[in-house]
Design a protein around this motif. Structure first.
Motif, short mmCIF file in Angstrom:
data_model
loop_
_atom_site.label_atom_id
_atom_site.label_comp_id
_atom_site.label_asym_id
_atom_site.label_seq_id
_atom_site.Cartn_x
_atom_site.Cartn_y
_atom_site.Cartn_z
N LYS A 1 0.83 -1.21 0.00
CA LYS A 1 0.00 0.00 0.00
C LYS A 1 0.87 1.27 0.00
O LYS A 1 0.60 2.20 -0.76
CB LYS A 1 -0.93 0.02 1.22
CG LYS A 1 -2.14 -0.90 1.07
CD LYS A 1 -3.03 -0.79 2.31
CE LYS A 1 -4.27 -1.65 2.20
NZ LYS A 1 -5.11 -1.60 3.40
N SER B 1 -2.37 9.86 0.97
CA SER B 1 -2.84 9.08 2.12
C SER B 1 -2.88 7.58 1.82
O SER B 1 -3.05 7.18 0.67
CB SER B 1 -4.22 9.57 2.55
OG SER B 1 -5.12 9.32 1.51
N THR C 1 -4.74 4.00 3.29
CA THR C 1 -5.80 3.52 4.18
C THR C 1 -5.40 2.19 4.81
O THR C 1 -5.00 1.25 4.12
CB THR C 1 -7.12 3.36 3.38
OG1 THR C 1 -7.41 4.63 2.81
CG2 THR C 1 -8.26 2.91 4.28
N TRP D 1 -6.55 -0.87 7.64
CA TRP D 1 -7.77 -1.48 8.19
C TRP D 1 -7.80 -1.42 9.71
O TRP D 1 -6.75 -1.54 10.37
CB TRP D 1 -7.88 -2.93 7.77
CG TRP D 1 -7.98 -3.15 6.29
CD1 TRP D 1 -8.18 -2.20 5.33
CD2 TRP D 1 -7.86 -4.41 5.63
NE1 TRP D 1 -8.21 -2.79 4.09
CE2 TRP D 1 -8.02 -4.15 4.24
CE3 TRP D 1 -7.66 -5.73 6.05
CZ2 TRP D 1 -7.98 -5.16 3.29
CZ3 TRP D 1 -7.61 -6.73 5.09
CH2 TRP D 1 -7.77 -6.45 3.73
N THR E 1 -8.63 -0.29 13.70
CA THR E 1 -8.40 0.89 14.55
C THR E 1 -6.92 1.18 14.77
O THR E 1 -6.58 2.25 15.28
CB THR E 1 -9.03 0.65 15.93
OG1 THR E 1 -8.36 -0.52 16.50
CG2 THR E 1 -10.53 0.39 15.86
N VAL F 1 -4.65 6.82 7.17
CA VAL F 1 -6.10 6.96 7.34
C VAL F 1 -6.63 5.61 7.80
O VAL F 1 -6.25 4.57 7.24
CB VAL F 1 -6.77 7.34 5.99
CG1 VAL F 1 -8.29 7.37 6.11
CG2 VAL F 1 -6.23 8.67 5.49
N TRP F 2 -7.48 5.61 8.82
CA TRP F 2 -7.94 4.34 9.40
C TRP F 2 -9.34 4.00 8.92
O TRP F 2 -10.23 4.84 8.98
CB TRP F 2 -7.88 4.41 10.93
CG TRP F 2 -6.46 4.60 11.35
CD1 TRP F 2 -5.83 5.79 11.59
CD2 TRP F 2 -5.47 3.59 11.49
NE1 TRP F 2 -4.50 5.58 11.86
CE2 TRP F 2 -4.25 4.23 11.82
CE3 TRP F 2 -5.48 2.19 11.36
CZ2 TRP F 2 -3.07 3.52 12.03
CZ3 TRP F 2 -4.29 1.49 11.57
CH2 TRP F 2 -3.11 2.15 11.91
N ASP F 3 -9.54 2.75 8.47
CA ASP F 3 -10.86 2.29 8.02
C ASP F 3 -11.42 1.32 9.07
O ASP F 3 -11.18 0.12 9.03
CB ASP F 3 -10.71 1.58 6.66
CG ASP F 3 -12.02 0.96 6.18
OD1 ASP F 3 -13.05 1.15 6.86
OD2 ASP F 3 -12.00 0.30 5.12
N ALA F 4 -12.21 1.90 9.99
CA ALA F 4 -12.70 1.11 11.13
C ALA F 4 -13.83 0.15 10.73
O ALA F 4 -14.30 -0.63 11.56
CB ALA F 4 -13.16 2.04 12.25
N SER F 5 -14.25 0.19 9.45
CA SER F 5 -15.26 -0.79 9.02
C SER F 5 -14.61 -2.17 8.81
O SER F 5 -15.29 -3.18 8.72
CB SER F 5 -15.94 -0.34 7.73
OG SER F 5 -15.04 -0.45 6.64
N LYS F 6 -13.30 -2.22 8.74
CA LYS F 6 -12.60 -3.50 8.59
C LYS F 6 -12.28 -4.08 9.97
O LYS F 6 -12.05 -3.34 10.93
CB LYS F 6 -11.30 -3.31 7.80
CG LYS F 6 -11.51 -3.02 6.32
CD LYS F 6 -11.94 -4.26 5.58
CE LYS F 6 -11.81 -4.16 4.08
NZ LYS F 6 -12.57 -3.07 3.46
#
Ligand code: GFB
Length: 322
Positions: A191, A202, A204, A206, A208, A266-271
């Protein structure tokens, strides 16, 4: 204790994968001249009759069982049937054939996800089966626990010298860098690298960033596998890790600093986060005299260099069955 001789017939199951390829490199470096391998096309390890035939012809004296379907948290969550079926079958066929055809010693490799989700940390070997498993990888963990129990059952009933080691999260050359199926460390290398190449600010990540993980370079694991093959002969499995962990946020910052220091996280808290912590207690192997050598930063640097060399040829891409 066990005398691996320079011309012992040594079968490495899963020799194209992260772990198997590291074991083969290590055996070659130590001068072993009779290393047996079979590709997936030559031998489907889920097929007992085919595995029996292969063992009857090749009669391996030592087996490193590093084959299996592996992957990160997303692959485990979305392909649970493959993770349980392939692994259950592969462990059973190889252990059974090793018993039928007189293998002197077999080392089975599991995973630290065998321990309960809420396991006290660091996780001692005896904490196995003391609580519910992490749901994102329960089918895989059940197959991996079955592998330990197979080795123990054959040892008890037939006196087979089958032993088990449980490595922590691994990384290194020949890792899978495919974003859908990889583990976090190779995924983040890819990434940050792709973002740098695309001039994208940025990256992303996964979850928190709070879960803690322990990472072992696969060349250290390969050294541990030979050490264990020579020095471990207990019914109980043995942990293989560094005894040190860090948060996913700290890991992401470490990789960012090596690959693309200007990037923003950038954090994707849906993962999913998965297990909150997975740190192995290393008392047993440390007391026997084995310790890892490659520090995390150096290991990430080496793995990034490997990635840069191999990505164009495609070998740093997909494929999750070792
Ligand atoms: O390495 P990983 O996929 O597996 O994920 P596990 C570790 C942590 O990194 C999780 C986070 O909290 C992920 O949410 N993470 C952040 C990412 N960004 C990414 C990303 O881009 N890709 C990935 N993959 N993760 C696996 C188990 O658990 O570990 C297996 O599913 C096996 O059963 C293996 O035991 C060693 O450590 O959570």
């Amino acid at each position: 204790m066990t005398s691996l001789e320079p011309y012992s017939r040594i079968y490495v199951a899963g020799h194209r994968g992260l772990v198997g390829s590291a074991i083969v490199r290590r055996l070659q470096r130590e001068g072993f001249g009779n290393i047996l391998t079979a590709t997936r096309e030559q031998l489907d390890l889920r097929d007992q009759a085919a595995v029996n035939d292969w063992f009857r012809v090749n009669r391996p004296e030592y087996v490193f069982l590093a084959a299996g379907t592996v992957g990160g948290i997303w692959a485990n969550s979305t392909r649970p049937a493959e993770f349980i079926y392939d692994n259950l079958m592969i462990h059973a066929t190889v252990v059974h054939a090793a018993h039928l055809y007189g293998t002197k010693r077999l080392l089975y490799l599991g995973s630290s996800c065998i321990y309960p989700r809420e396991c006290p940390q660091p996780m001692k070997e005896e904490y196995l089966l003391t609580g519910p498993l992490e749901p994102t990888n329960e089918p895989y963990a059940i197959a991996k626990i079955a592998g330990i129990k197979l080795c123990q059952a054959y040892r008890r009933q037939y006196g087979s010298d089958f032993i088990s080691a449980m490595p922590t999260n691994l990384y290194g050359p020949n890792d899978n860098f495919d974003l859908e199926s990889s583990h976090v460390l190779p995924a983040l290398i890819r990434k940050f690298h792709d973002a740098k190449v695309a001039g994208q600010k940025s990256v992303t990540i996964w979850g928190t960033g709070a879960p803690r993980r322990e990472f072992l370079h696969v060349d250290d694991l390969a050294g541990a596998c030979l050490f264990i093959m020579r020095n471990w002969n207990q019914d109980m499995h043995v942990n293989v890790g560094t005894g040190e962990d860090l948060t996913i946020r700290e890991l992401a910052e470490t990789i960012r600093d090596i690959v693309y220091p200007e990037a923003e996280l950038v954090w994707d808290a849906s993962k999913p986060d998965g297990m909150p912590q997975k740190l192995l207690d290393m008392t047993r192997l440390h007391e026997l005299g084995w310790r890892h050598k490659i520090p995390l930063k150096e290991g990430v640097q080496m793995t990034y260099e490997w990635f840069l060399k191999h990505q164009k040829g495609g070998s740093a891409g997909k494929g999750s069955r070792a």
